[in-house]
Design an enzyme around this catalytic site. Structure first.
Site, PDB file in Angstrom:
ATOM      1  N   GLY A  42     -39.225  34.997 -61.976  1.00 24.24           N
ATOM      2  CA  GLY A  42     -38.933  34.718 -63.183  1.00 24.24           C
ATOM      3  C   GLY A  42     -38.129  33.433 -63.407  1.00 24.24           C
ATOM      4  N   GLY A  44     -36.621  32.114 -66.504  1.00 24.60           N
ATOM      5  CA  GLY A  44     -36.069  31.993 -67.882  1.00 24.60           C
ATOM      6  C   GLY A  44     -34.576  31.579 -67.560  1.00 24.60           C
ATOM      7  CG  LEU A  45     -31.937  30.814 -70.592  1.00 25.10           C
ATOM      8  CD1 LEU A  45     -31.101  31.229 -71.740  1.00 25.10           C
ATOM      9  CD2 LEU A  45     -31.458  29.462 -70.516  1.00 25.10           C
ATOM     10  CB  ALA A  46     -31.365  35.429 -65.326  1.00 18.25           C
ATOM     11  CG  HIS A 268     -33.213  40.071 -84.933  1.00 18.00           C
ATOM     12  ND1 HIS A 268     -33.074  39.875 -85.953  1.00 18.00           N
ATOM     13  CD2 HIS A 268     -32.510  39.529 -83.811  1.00 18.00           C
ATOM     14  CE1 HIS A 268     -32.253  38.637 -86.074  1.00 18.00           C
ATOM     15  NE2 HIS A 268     -31.824  38.520 -84.597  1.00 18.00           N
ATOM     16  NE  ARG A 332     -29.217  40.045 -83.266  1.00 21.89           N
ATOM     17  CZ  ARG A 332     -29.373  38.986 -82.311  1.00 21.89           C
ATOM     18  NH1 ARG A 332     -30.033  39.574 -81.253  1.00 21.89           N
ATOM     19  NH2 ARG A 332     -29.270  37.676 -82.415  1.00 21.89           N
ATOM     20  CG  HIS A 425     -34.986  40.235 -80.720  1.00 20.26           C
ATOM     21  ND1 HIS A 425     -35.698  39.054 -80.707  1.00 20.26           N
ATOM     22  CD2 HIS A 425     -33.606  39.785 -80.646  1.00 20.26           C
ATOM     23  CE1 HIS A 425     -34.914  37.936 -80.545  1.00 20.26           C
ATOM     24  NE2 HIS A 425     -33.719  38.193 -80.472  1.00 20.26           N
ATOM     25  CD  GLU A 449     -34.707  41.118 -72.879  1.00 23.62           C
ATOM     26  OE1 GLU A 449     -35.060  39.770 -72.820  1.00 23.62           O
ATOM     27  OE2 GLU A 449     -35.121  41.834 -73.786  1.00 23.62           O
ATOM     28  CG  LEU A 465     -29.332  32.241 -75.695  1.00 23.21           C
ATOM     29  CD1 LEU A 465     -29.322  31.242 -76.530  1.00 23.21           C
ATOM     30  CD2 LEU A 465     -30.900  32.426 -74.844  1.00 23.21           C
TER      31      LEU A 465
END
Lengths: 661, 252
Positions: A42, A44-46, A268, A332, A425, A449, A465
């Site tokens: 993966g 993504g950000l992580a 969300h 939320r 979400h 996540e 994030l």
């Protein structure tokens, strides 16, 4: 409690735990780092931040993503912002306050030590991203700007219009590509991880499928990091990307990694409502819009008038009415339930009556329009002038979101209120990890996540994030030393080792089994049916009867899937149908576990709302006496799980009922 | 719930893999609603194909909200279709009429070989970024974010350039299949910011060199790239890249 569930939280006062631990965690010397291989799944950000940072430190990294480029990972779609306790606004923010807000927002179901570390790292993340050239919003003096998000009373959210995730991910992606260019990371795009390879009880590699050629590949690693995001697509309709899936962490779960709090799902509150049966995904309208948008429904049931024709005193601004202290910026889970409550009671708007209004007109005119008019010295401006002036400001803050809304619905949100409704979400649940982010499988980590760790039962906006980048840039680079320092004598294991051969065979057998069913129904149709069961019975509200029904319906669906799925094409090339079928099969199994988890948690907390457990006013009724623990599920066989509990201990925060009134 | 009553005729490029030749196939899709996105119309078609026992059409897509840059259809001779500033996934069927015939092809460029049907290989873009599209700052070296003030105008211009989603529409739109708009967006973003100054010249030289190596064509300033860019990246960025490149060539 299982002897595997040791959180490894360091001793000492909360605010010193991380600093002290970071300075004492074992190190790996530079010469040894070169010989240690780390697999990152993966990007993504992580994943991208971890892969880049570990490569900068000297480890040999292999990174994998199923998309055609690491830059496409779904972090890219995050809109509103990223929290950091910088206190640039001089409004009383601090590390402790961010920590406190996050624990409270999570309804007291997250681990104190992890959350405090997250708050400590938050400021470093902003500095790092700025240094990379991430173009955050700035004021005219050149300083960084902030806005507010739900569940807080300070402005600590940094942003880049409504494209913060994109800019942060491109920063991490650039850092990753730099390491690719330097030869420190080998990148495998269009590759999907399909199995964790275990040798002597440790994770030692993965089996991945090259999605272009269809070949399965064996990859060795001294450690494996799963940074594969969340599993909201189990509901079929969600704000996740179409490809987002649970497969990587589900394979790890079946190999022995405990799954933490699987039922904790974030719905969300502000998404564009479903428009028809063809709908393939739902689109978020950023929470940041609640800074300037007011949520309301008509006071009269089934009011046929257009929104702009309903006078002010006939509108019910129900969030401002019920929660005056936080108003439209309640967390939320609370905003979502309140919207559902109004719609269920018959006050919904739009053709489906499953929507509420998010209205910018009053702030556009009164807040921005008047401020601009006064700047320009316009006396007694007309409403038209105010609208035009306010529009320019709103455009700068949220322009791309307004365009997106118009494109999808055909309505102009500068003129009429947006119609919004809650949608799936984010998933707070994920693989259980200890303080080092290691799962219950030695050598196997989960970041971002994909793990369960920091958000408890409800995540606050602009914190995903923050967590992804904290885990990748600032946590794993240190904590991985605790494990790898003991692995310096382990030579690379050749991939003809029987464990690799066996793992690859099981992957191929499963693919062949899927292709040989040759049934009548598409993977997509099974996914839709699963999503319907999950949304109706394990969604925004859950009860015992519904969850029990859902479990048996999912078990039946699983049987039907494995006897009647139809996958066209073959395994020897690019075949998205086959990829999808494998993911849906895993979602079905996960769906059952989510229902099992929701059924076992006889309380309401955060995003988990059990109808049997509510206060008189409809607020969630937590049961701290019996449920102040993390549910960590161990896979014991098909449809069989054992519950292990990690007790949550709060030494620094006084537990209270969440109150946003 | 809206029920569609449009009928759309599609001519879609089908190609088994990069080694075989492809051709346009004709399909009819019924019950299309104007609220459907273009890709949802393809979902309907694919379900129809599966039920007929035919292999569905492969196409790239992921976020379906216009930001990941994965979707990439060449629709009636225009990348991402008829609208300005919109990706394929954000194009809705209300932009078409009942009975329309729509031709859908993959991006066409030597540097973007077809993988299958409408799916192409855009990894050349990653290699261009790897050659210089970054600030060389290791994690842990950063100073306080507010210690580097950036004038708002510069920050805004950098942000506009950084909004590029790397979809490749600029290349597909260009008669020369040039990647200048893509490269210039990243060079501009970092040239406009103080953080990007140290490597400014090397960056421009290296990224252009990599772009040439990948087999993208030359820029002849027709401006089709900016006209078709779903994120409306400005041609000014190409002008800036030319200045950066020329300046670096003269001094290096």
């Amino acid at each position: 409690m299982s002897d595997k569930l040791i959180s490894k939280t360091p001793e000492g006062p909360l605010s010193e735990k991380w600093t002290k631990y970071r300075s004492t965690v074992p190190l790996v010397n530079p010469a040894n780092k070169r010989n240690l291989e780390i697999i990152v799944v993966g990007t993504g950000l992580a994943g991208a931040s971890a892969a880049a940072t570990l490569a900068e430190m000297g480890y040999a990294v292999k990174a994998f993503c199923f998309q055609d480029s690491p830059r496409r990972a779904h972090s890219i779609a995050a809109q509103g912002g990223i929290n950091a306790a910088k206190n640039y606004q001089n409004d009383g923010d601090s590390t402790y306050r961010l920590f406190y807000d996050t624990i409270k927002g999570g309804d007291y179901r997250a681990r104190e030590s992890n959350v405090h570390r997250l708050a400590e790292n938050s400021a470093n993340i902003i500095d790092q991203c700025v240094a990379q050239g991430v173009p955050f919003a700035r004021d005219y003096g050149g300083m960084l700007k902030n806005r507010s998000f739900g569940g807080t009373q300070v402005k600590r959210t940094f942003y880049a219009a409504g494209q913060t995730g994109q800019q942060l991910l491109l920063g991490a992606y650039s850092a990753l590509e730099r390491q690719v260019g330097l030869g420190n990371v080998k990148m495998y795009s269009r590759h999907e991880m399909l199995e964790v390879v275990m040798i002597d009880g440790k994770a030692r590699g993965i089996i991945a499928r090259n999605l272009v050629t269809g070949e399965t590949e064996r990859h060795f690693g001294h450690a494996v990091l799963l940074c594969t995001g969340g599993y909201g697509n189990v509901f079929y309709l969600s704000t996740n990307a179409m490809g987002s899936n649970v497969t990587a962490i589900w394979k790890a779960h079946r190999q022995g990694a405990f799954f933490g709090n699987p039922c904790f799902t974030q719905i969300h509150p502000t998404c564009i409502p479903v428009s028809g049966d063809h709908q393939s995904k739902l689109t978020l309208m950023s929470e940041s819009l609640r800074n300037d948008g007011r949520i309301w429904v008509p006071k009269k049931k089934d009011d046929p008038r257009a929104a702009n024709d309903i006078p002010e005193d006939e509108r019910d601004y129900y969030l401002e009415r019920r929660y005056p202290a936080f108003g439209n910026l309640v967390p939320r889970d609370i905003a979502s339930r309140a919207a559902k409550e109004r719609c269920d009671a018959g006050y919904g708007v739009g053709a489906t009556k499953q929507a509420v209004y998010l209205d910018f007109r009053s702030n556009l005119i009164n807040k921005y329009g008047r401020a601009e008019a006064s700047k320009l010295g316009i006396e007694n401006p007309t409403i038209e002038q105010l609208v035009a002036l306010g529009k320019e400001v709103v455009k700068e803050e949220y322009g791309n979101l307004f365009d997106m809304y118009k494109q999808i619905t055909g309505e102009d949100p500068y003129e009429v209120p947006m119609r919004i409704y809650p949608a799936v979400h984010y998933t707070m649940g994920g693989l259980w990890v200890d303080y080092n982010l290691m799962t219950t499988i030695p050598g196997l980590y989960a970041l971002g996540e994909a793990n369960f760790s920091d958000h408890g039962a409800n995540r606050l906006g602009a914190s995903a994030l923050m967590q992804g980048l904290s885990d990748g840039y600032f946590v794993i680079p240190y904590t991985i030393g605790a494990y790898l320092s003991g692995e310096i004598k382990t030579k690379s294991i050749p991939t003809d080792h029987p464990a690799f051969v066996e793992a690859e065979k099981s992957v191929k057998d499963r693919i062949n089994k899927l292709l040989s069913i040759k049934g009548t129904q598409s993977p997509e149709s099974f996914h839709k049916r699963l999503g319907k069961i999950m949304w109706e019975k394990c969604g925004m509200a859950r009860n015992e009867k519904g969850l029990k029904e859902a479990i048996s319906e999912i078990q039946a669906l699983k049987k039907e899937f494995w006897s009647d799925v139809r996958i066209l094409g073959d395994a020897d090339g690019f075949n998205p149908e086959l990829d999808k079928a494998g993911r849906v099969a895993d979602f079905i199994e996960l769906g059952e576990l989510m229902c099992v988890d929701a059924l076992s948690r006889n309380e309401s907390c955060g995003g988990h709302f059990r109808e049997e457990y509510q206060e008189d006013g409809g607020e969630a009724k937590r049961d701290d006496e019996n449920f102040m623990f993390v549910s960590a599920w161990e896979f014991k066989g098909e449809s069989q799980w054992e519950l292990n509990k990690e007790p949550l201990v709060y030494e620094n925060i006084k537990i209270a009922q969440r109150n946003y009134k | 719930m809206s029920h569609g009553n449009m009928t759309i005729n599609l001519k879609v490029w089908r190609q088994k893999n990069s080694r075989t030749a492809g051709n346009l196939e004709t399909y009819e899709v019924k019950g299309v609603s104007e609220d459907m996105s273009f890709l949802e119309m393809f979902d309907v078609l694919n379900e129809q194909l599966v039920s007929e026992g035919k292999e569905p059409i492969a196409f790239d897509h992921d976020c379906r909200e216009g930001i990941c840059g994965m979707c990439s259809m060449y629709i009636n001779g225009r990348p991402h279709g008829p609208l300005q500033g919109v990706t394929t996934c954000q194009l809705h069927m209300r932009s078409f009429k009942d009975g329309d015939t729509i031709v859908v092809e993959p991006w066409r460029a030597t540097a973007f070989p077809v993988i299958k049907d409408l799916v192409v290989d855009r990894s050349a873009f990653d290699r261009i970024i790897a050659s210089g599209g970054f600030v060389s700052v290791n994690t842990g070296n950063a100073q306080d974010g507010n210690s580097i003030p950036v004038p708002k105008n510069e920050a805004d211009k950098a942000f506009s350039a950084a909004a590029c989603i790397g979809c490749g529409a600029c290349v597909a739109a260009c008669k020369n299949a040039s990647a200048m708009l893509f490269v210039s967006a990243k060079v501009s973003q970092l040239a406009l910011l103080p953080q990007g100054q140290a490597e400014r010249q090397d960056r421009a030289l290296n990224m252009v060199a990599q772009m040439d190596t990948e087999g993208f064509g030359s820029c002849t300033n027709t401006g089709a790239c900016a006209a078709e860019c779903p994120k409306e990246i400005s041609l000014e960025n190409i002008a800036r890249l030319n200045r950066e490149y020329l300046g670096a060539s003269l001094t290096k």
